[in-house]
Design a protein around this motif. Structure first.
Motif, PDB file in Angstrom:
ATOM      1  N   LYS A 274      -6.554   6.238  -7.519  1.00  0.00           N
ATOM      2  CA  LYS A 274      -5.389   7.069  -7.875  1.00  0.00           C
ATOM      3  C   LYS A 274      -5.208   7.080  -9.397  1.00  0.00           C
TER       4      LYS A 274
ATOM      5  N   SER B 216       0.855  -1.205   0.000  1.00  0.00           N
ATOM      6  CA  SER B 216       0.000   0.000   0.000  1.00  0.00           C
ATOM      7  C   SER B 216       0.881   1.242   0.000  1.00  0.00           C
ATOM      8  N   GLY B 217       0.266   2.368  -0.289  1.00  0.00           N
ATOM      9  CA  GLY B 217       0.994   3.632  -0.236  1.00  0.00           C
ATOM     10  C   GLY B 217       1.411   3.979   1.184  1.00  0.00           C
ATOM     11  N   THR B 218       0.562   3.656   2.143  1.00  0.00           N
ATOM     12  CA  THR B 218       0.873   3.953   3.545  1.00  0.00           C
ATOM     13  C   THR B 218       2.147   3.234   3.975  1.00  0.00           C
TER      14      THR B 218
ATOM     15  N   ALA C 178      -2.852   9.170   5.995  1.00  0.00           N
ATOM     16  CA  ALA C 178      -1.859   8.113   5.757  1.00  0.00           C
ATOM     17  C   ALA C 178      -0.430   8.641   5.873  1.00  0.00           C
TER      18      ALA C 178
ATOM     19  N   GLN D   8      -0.352  10.852  -4.841  1.00  0.00           N
ATOM     20  CA  GLN D   8      -1.361  11.456  -5.726  1.00  0.00           C
ATOM     21  C   GLN D   8      -0.727  11.998  -7.005  1.00  0.00           C
TER      22      GLN D   8
HETATM   23  C1  LIG Z   1      -3.717   7.600  -1.035  1.00  0.00           C
HETATM   24  C2  LIG Z   1      -2.703   8.305  -0.237  1.00  0.00           C
HETATM   25  C3  LIG Z   1      -1.835   7.640   0.654  1.00  0.00           C
HETATM   26  C4  LIG Z   1      -1.986   6.201   1.066  1.00  0.00           C
HETATM   27  O1  LIG Z   1      -2.101   5.269   0.114  1.00  0.00           O
HETATM   28  P1  LIG Z   1      -2.799   3.846   0.414  1.00  0.00           P
HETATM   29  O2  LIG Z   1      -2.377   3.053  -0.777  1.00  0.00           O
HETATM   30  O3  LIG Z   1      -4.266   4.079   0.484  1.00  0.00           O
HETATM   31  O4  LIG Z   1      -2.229   3.303   1.674  1.00  0.00           O
HETATM   32  C5  LIG Z   1      -0.839   8.369   1.276  1.00  0.00           C
HETATM   33  N1  LIG Z   1      -0.712   9.689   1.073  1.00  0.00           N
HETATM   34  C6  LIG Z   1      -1.529  10.370   0.252  1.00  0.00           C
HETATM   35  C7  LIG Z   1      -1.319  11.843   0.078  1.00  0.00           C
HETATM   36  C8  LIG Z   1      -2.560   9.705  -0.410  1.00  0.00           C
HETATM   37  O5  LIG Z   1      -3.394  10.403  -1.188  1.00  0.00           O
END
Ligand SMILES: *Cc1c(COP(=O)(O)O)cnc(C)c1O
Length: 401
Positions: free
Chosen positions: A214, A63-65, A92, A182
């Motif tokens: 995204k 994940s992004g987090t 996040a 983003q």
């Molecule tokens: C979507 C997002 C994340 C987290 O991504 P996930 O894949 O949902 O964990 C982190 N920072 C920003 C600014 C985001 O928009």
């Protein structure tokens, strides 16, 4: 066919419908080979996404987090450190900082780009920190902890002013992790290097999210870290896989944070269309600008400095009577979003830190006026006209200052 008049906030169905055959064959391949975790689909996507971002390395993450968290840890953030970011982002960003063992702290945003204001970052170090002579590390006076990293967030698809942020980072020995979750494909003109740079190629490392909504989204969860630093990439490969350097040899305790193979295969297919989708978003943004241009005092449009090429993950405008505008659009069948209604320093989750209203006035003001309008590659000019008409019908006659 009255439903055709509705304008959704985003459209996740059309792009997948168009690519259905290719996407289904990814599943087929995974089933045939039982390659579900790791393997050639993950490695293939990693190398394609690294070239897209113009970096040497890309590591697929769950994940992004977790991508933000692993990037911070691998780049050297230690438990007890302070990591500076903006209060105007998705939570996040700060969750990842906390989960890396650090404490988030904030500097306010720029009033035009809504990204980190480099001048406020500089002030933060001048006014609130001192520099330890021997180590050159900045130390926060009140919080009694070292400030070791900064996380600029490339909000709504547009990069922060990275030259200026990198200069402050250099001065105070900071690790820089870009939150590019983003901003897949966004560009920044670096005066210093005299060239355009891709989001994700400017810090020590950068985090991307492939959450379905995204600009590049998986059919499920996914993320990645990009970096030019081989050592950071190596550490992240261990962190995402239980700290293993080889199977069952654990150099450290890590996490289960891998990108799965089916998602990687899907992302490879979709990545081939990302440039064209980003271009459509840019054209839609141009079109909104044209349609709104005669009403500059009622609606504040996204500002793109000449050093930025946004990929318009979101198209967020400011109006004075935001809640009424949102209600009116909803009554017209037009989807909108609020990104974000409450800045992080005022969230209940961070009560313990003791921030108060007025601490970050620009983040607070923007949060009260912002509304995201429909924005996706398949948005039509006709849909946009409907959106703009509805916004103009609802904005208060009072001009926004
Ligand atoms: C979507 C997002 C994340 C987290 O991504 P996930 O894949 O949902 O964990 C982190 N920072 C920003 C600014 C985001 O928009």
């Amino acid at each position: 066919m009255s439903h055709t008049k509705n304008v959704p906030f985003m459209d996740l169905v059309s792009p997948h419908r168009e690519l259905k055959v290719e996407l289904t064959s990814v599943f087929q391949k995974a089933l045939d080979t039982a390659g579900f975790v790791g393997g050639p689909m993950v490695e293939g996507f990693e190398s394609e996404f690294a070239s897209f971002c113009e970096t040497k390395e890309c590591v697929g993450i769950s994940s992004g987090t977790d991508a933000v968290r692993f990037a911070l840890m691998a780049a050297g953030v230690q438990p007890g450190d302070i990591v500076v970011t903006v209060p105007y982002t998705f939570i996040a960003t700060t969750e990842a900082i906390t989960q890396a063992g650090a404490r988030p702290d904030f500097v306010d945003i720029d009033e035009h780009t809504y990204c980190m204001d480099p001048e406020k970052l500089r002030e933060y170090f001048v006014k609130e920190c001192y520099v330890e002579r021997e180590t050159g590390t900045a130390f926060h006076r009140k919080l009694q902890a070292p400030v070791t990293a900064v996380v600029p967030v490339h909000l709504y698809g547009q990069t922060a002013d990275m030259d200026a942020i990198l200069e402050v980072a250099h001065r105070y020995n900071l690790i820089v992790v870009e939150d590019a979750c983003q901003a897949h494909g966004a560009e920044y003109f670096s005066e210093k290097e005299n060239c355009w740079k891709r989001a994700g190629s400017m810090g020590h490392a950068a985090a991307f999210s492939f959450y379905p909504g995204k600009n590049l989204g998986a059919c499920g969860e996914g993320g990645a870290v990009t970096t030019n630093d081989k050592e950071i990439a190596r550490k992240i490969r261990m962190l995402r896989d239980h700290g293993q350097s080889q199977k069952y040899y654990h150099d450290l305790e890590g996490y289960n944070g891998r990108l799965d193979a089916i998602q990687a295969g899907i992302l490879s297919v979709k990545l081939r269309h990302l440039a064209e989708w980003n271009q459509s978003r840019r054209e839609a943004a141009e079109q909104y600008k044209k349609l709104f241009d005669s009403y500059p005092r009622q609606v504040i449009l996204p500002h793109q400095p000449e050093w930025a090429k946004s990929v318009y993950h979101l198209y967020a405008v400011r109006v004075q009577n935001r809640d009424e505008v949102q209600k009116h659009l909803s009554s017209q069948g037009i989807g909108t979003g609020i990104h974000y209604p409450i800045p992080l320093h005022l969230q209940k989750a961070y009560q313990e830190f003791g921030y108060k209203g007025g601490d970050f006035p620009l983040a607070e003001q923007v949060a009260s006026e912002i509304i995201s309008l429909p924005m996706f590659p398949h948005l039509t000019a006709e849909q946009q006209s409907r959106v703009v008409q509805a916004v103009l019908d609802a904005v208060s006659a009072r001009a926004i200052q």
